[in-house]
Design a protein around this motif. Structure first.
Motif, PDB file in Angstrom:
ATOM      1  N   LYS A  27       0.916  -1.303  -0.018  1.00  0.00           N
ATOM      2  CA  LYS A  27       0.107   0.120   0.094  1.00  0.00           C
ATOM      3  C   LYS A  27       1.027   1.271   0.017  1.00  0.00           C
ATOM      4  CE  LYS A  27      -3.808  -2.250   2.595  1.00  0.00           C
ATOM      5  NZ  LYS A  27      -4.543  -1.895   3.970  1.00  0.00           N
ATOM      6  N   CYS A  28       0.471   2.395  -0.539  1.00  0.00           N
ATOM      7  CA  CYS A  28       0.964   3.593  -0.468  1.00  0.00           C
ATOM      8  C   CYS A  28       1.186   4.149   0.708  1.00  0.00           C
ATOM      9  CB  CYS A  28       0.194   4.423  -1.527  1.00  0.00           C
ATOM     10  SG  CYS A  28       0.817   6.242  -1.255  1.00  0.00           S
ATOM     11  N   GLY A  35      -5.824   5.645  -2.126  1.00  0.00           N
ATOM     12  CA  GLY A  35      -5.657   6.155  -3.659  1.00  0.00           C
ATOM     13  C   GLY A  35      -6.222   7.539  -3.531  1.00  0.00           C
ATOM     14  N   ASP A  51      -6.917  12.796  -6.018  1.00  0.00           N
ATOM     15  CA  ASP A  51      -6.244  11.600  -6.022  1.00  0.00           C
ATOM     16  C   ASP A  51      -4.868  11.694  -5.064  1.00  0.00           C
ATOM     17  OD1 ASP A  51      -7.645  10.138  -7.671  1.00  0.00           O
ATOM     18  OD2 ASP A  51      -6.338  10.679  -9.560  1.00  0.00           O
ATOM     19  N   CYS A  55       0.872   8.297  -5.025  1.00  0.00           N
ATOM     20  CA  CYS A  55       0.807   7.035  -5.865  1.00  0.00           C
ATOM     21  C   CYS A  55      -0.131   7.485  -7.096  1.00  0.00           C
ATOM     22  CB  CYS A  55       0.229   5.947  -5.186  1.00  0.00           C
ATOM     23  SG  CYS A  55      -1.629   6.269  -4.504  1.00  0.00           S
ATOM     24  N   ASN A  56      -0.558   8.513  -7.229  1.00  0.00           N
ATOM     25  CA  ASN A  56      -1.328   9.063  -8.326  1.00  0.00           C
ATOM     26  C   ASN A  56      -2.434   8.388  -8.493  1.00  0.00           C
ATOM     27  OD1 ASN A  56       0.565  10.900  -9.419  1.00  0.00           O
ATOM     28  ND2 ASN A  56       1.676   9.457 -10.368  1.00  0.00           N
ATOM     29  N   GLY A  57      -3.240   8.033  -7.142  1.00  0.00           N
ATOM     30  CA  GLY A  57      -4.372   7.558  -6.783  1.00  0.00           C
ATOM     31  C   GLY A  57      -4.376   6.056  -7.242  1.00  0.00           C
ATOM     32  N   SER A  58      -3.548   5.301  -7.285  1.00  0.00           N
ATOM     33  CA  SER A  58      -3.533   3.972  -7.341  1.00  0.00           C
ATOM     34  C   SER A  58      -3.688   3.284  -6.146  1.00  0.00           C
ATOM     35  CB  SER A  58      -2.500   3.223  -8.238  1.00  0.00           C
ATOM     36  OG  SER A  58      -1.104   3.359  -7.393  1.00  0.00           O
ATOM     37  N   GLY A  59      -2.950   3.753  -5.235  1.00  0.00           N
ATOM     38  CA  GLY A  59      -2.853   2.933  -3.840  1.00  0.00           C
ATOM     39  C   GLY A  59      -1.897   2.220  -3.798  1.00  0.00           C
ATOM     40  N   LEU A  60      -1.082   1.969  -4.741  1.00  0.00           N
ATOM     41  CA  LEU A  60      -0.092   0.992  -4.698  1.00  0.00           C
ATOM     42  C   LEU A  60       1.387   1.500  -4.276  1.00  0.00           C
ATOM     43  CD1 LEU A  60      -0.950  -0.820  -8.160  1.00  0.00           C
ATOM     44  CD2 LEU A  60      -1.416  -1.629  -5.751  1.00  0.00           C
ATOM     45  N   ASP A  63       3.894   2.068  -7.074  1.00  0.00           N
ATOM     46  CA  ASP A  63       3.717   3.413  -7.968  1.00  0.00           C
ATOM     47  C   ASP A  63       4.211   4.527  -6.902  1.00  0.00           C
ATOM     48  OD1 ASP A  63       2.399   2.304  -9.977  1.00  0.00           O
ATOM     49  OD2 ASP A  63       0.343   2.652  -9.350  1.00  0.00           O
ATOM     50  N   TRP A  64       4.050   4.610  -5.848  1.00  0.00           N
ATOM     51  CA  TRP A  64       4.844   5.436  -4.640  1.00  0.00           C
ATOM     52  C   TRP A  64       6.239   5.490  -4.682  1.00  0.00           C
ATOM     53  CZ3 TRP A  64       7.609   4.869  -0.290  1.00  0.00           C
ATOM     54  CH2 TRP A  64       7.850   6.011   0.489  1.00  0.00           C
TER      55      TRP A  64
END
Length: 72
Positions: A27-28, A35, A51, A55-60, A63-64
């Motif tokens: 998780k971010c 997200g 967002d 993480c630009n809204g992905s919550g991952l 991505d963070w």
């Protein structure tokens, strides 16, 4: 100075622990996997994009981590 160094080290250790826990969960750390930022202040209602900036809204976490090369 020892007192301030101790506080700084404590905050750093706490942040690193949070990062490790979020990485384990995938998780971010900024939005805790949601997200988006749940804080909606009246001053920012005009914004259309809520967002998470980390993480630009992905919550991952992955991505963070791309925006934070230190944690890849």
């Amino acid at each position: 100075m020892g007192f301030f160094n101790a506080i700084s080290e404590w905050k750093t250790a706490r942040y690193e622990k949070k990062i490790a826990e979020m990485k384990e969960q995938g998780k971010c750390p900024d939005c805790r996997g949601r997200g988006f930022n749940p804080v909606m202040l009246p001053e920012f209602y005009y914004m259309n994009n809520y967002d998470c900036p980390g993480c630009n809204g992905s919550g991952l976490f992955s991505d963070w981590a791309q925006g934070n090369e230190r944690y890849t």
